[in-house]
Design a protein around this motif. Sequence first.
Motif, short mmCIF file in Angstrom:
data_model
loop_
_atom_site.label_atom_id
_atom_site.label_comp_id
_atom_site.label_asym_id
_atom_site.label_seq_id
_atom_site.Cartn_x
_atom_site.Cartn_y
_atom_site.Cartn_z
N ALA A 12 -33.00 -23.65 -68.51
CA ALA A 12 -32.77 -22.58 -67.55
C ALA A 12 -31.28 -22.30 -67.37
N HIS A 13 -30.47 -23.34 -67.42
CA HIS A 13 -29.01 -23.18 -67.31
C HIS A 13 -28.47 -22.36 -68.47
N GLU A 14 -28.86 -22.70 -69.68
CA GLU A 14 -28.39 -21.96 -70.86
C GLU A 14 -28.88 -20.52 -70.83
N LEU A 15 -30.13 -20.33 -70.44
CA LEU A 15 -30.70 -18.99 -70.38
C LEU A 15 -29.96 -18.14 -69.35
N ALA A 16 -29.66 -18.70 -68.20
CA ALA A 16 -28.92 -17.97 -67.17
C ALA A 16 -27.51 -17.60 -67.66
N GLN A 17 -26.86 -18.51 -68.37
CA GLN A 17 -25.53 -18.21 -68.91
C GLN A 17 -25.58 -17.03 -69.87
N VAL A 18 -26.57 -17.02 -70.74
CA VAL A 18 -26.68 -15.93 -71.72
C VAL A 18 -26.94 -14.61 -71.01
N VAL A 19 -27.80 -14.61 -70.01
CA VAL A 19 -28.11 -13.38 -69.28
C VAL A 19 -26.86 -12.85 -68.58
N VAL A 20 -26.08 -13.72 -67.96
CA VAL A 20 -24.86 -13.29 -67.27
C VAL A 20 -23.86 -12.73 -68.27
N TRP A 21 -23.69 -13.39 -69.41
CA TRP A 21 -22.76 -12.90 -70.43
C TRP A 21 -23.19 -11.54 -70.98
N ILE A 22 -24.48 -11.37 -71.21
CA ILE A 22 -24.97 -10.08 -71.72
C ILE A 22 -24.67 -8.98 -70.70
N GLY A 23 -24.93 -9.25 -69.42
CA GLY A 23 -24.63 -8.27 -68.38
C GLY A 23 -23.15 -7.96 -68.32
N TYR A 24 -22.32 -8.97 -68.48
CA TYR A 24 -20.86 -8.79 -68.45
C TYR A 24 -20.40 -7.90 -69.61
N ILE A 25 -20.89 -8.20 -70.79
CA ILE A 25 -20.50 -7.41 -71.97
C ILE A 25 -20.99 -5.98 -71.84
N GLN A 26 -22.21 -5.78 -71.33
CA GLN A 26 -22.72 -4.43 -71.12
C GLN A 26 -21.86 -3.67 -70.10
N TRP A 27 -21.45 -4.34 -69.02
CA TRP A 27 -20.61 -3.69 -68.02
C TRP A 27 -19.28 -3.26 -68.64
N LEU A 28 -18.65 -4.15 -69.40
CA LEU A 28 -17.38 -3.81 -70.04
C LEU A 28 -17.54 -2.59 -70.95
N TYR A 29 -18.58 -2.59 -71.75
CA TYR A 29 -18.82 -1.50 -72.70
C TYR A 29 -19.10 -0.20 -71.96
N ASP A 30 -19.97 -0.25 -70.96
CA ASP A 30 -20.35 0.96 -70.21
C ASP A 30 -19.19 1.54 -69.41
N GLY B 217 -15.94 1.42 -70.36
CA GLY B 217 -14.82 1.80 -71.22
C GLY B 217 -13.80 0.73 -71.50
N PHE B 218 -14.14 -0.55 -71.31
CA PHE B 218 -13.19 -1.62 -71.58
C PHE B 218 -13.43 -2.28 -72.94
N GLY B 219 -14.38 -1.77 -73.70
CA GLY B 219 -14.67 -2.34 -75.01
C GLY B 219 -15.47 -3.62 -74.90
N VAL B 220 -15.39 -4.44 -75.92
CA VAL B 220 -16.13 -5.70 -75.97
C VAL B 220 -15.14 -6.81 -76.27
N PRO B 221 -15.22 -7.96 -75.57
CA PRO B 221 -14.31 -9.06 -75.88
C PRO B 221 -14.47 -9.52 -77.33
N SER B 222 -13.38 -9.96 -77.92
CA SER B 222 -13.43 -10.36 -79.33
C SER B 222 -14.27 -11.64 -79.53
N ALA B 223 -14.20 -12.57 -78.62
CA ALA B 223 -15.00 -13.80 -78.72
C ALA B 223 -15.62 -14.06 -77.34
#
Length: 65
Positions: A37-55, A57-63
């Motif tokens: 559950a910890h790993e799954l929650a981390q992935v969900v938060v990262w996906i949301g973060y990357i989507q927010w950045l993209y939506d 106009g800040f692009g996507v982090p390189s790593a």
Amino acid sequence: MDLEKAVITFAATGGLSGFFPQVSPEQLYGMELDPYAHELAQVVVWIGYIQWLYDNGFGVPSAPI
């Protein structure tokens, strides 16, 4: 993140530019006992973060992870 974006936008209207959001999932802390559950929650938060950045106009982090 939305508040930080508003501050960055306000700074840009005042002539300051080159800011990138500093808030990231690395600053979140949670207490999950189940390792899966910890790993799954981390992935969900990262996906949301990357989507927010993209939506917003800040692009996507390189790593991101």
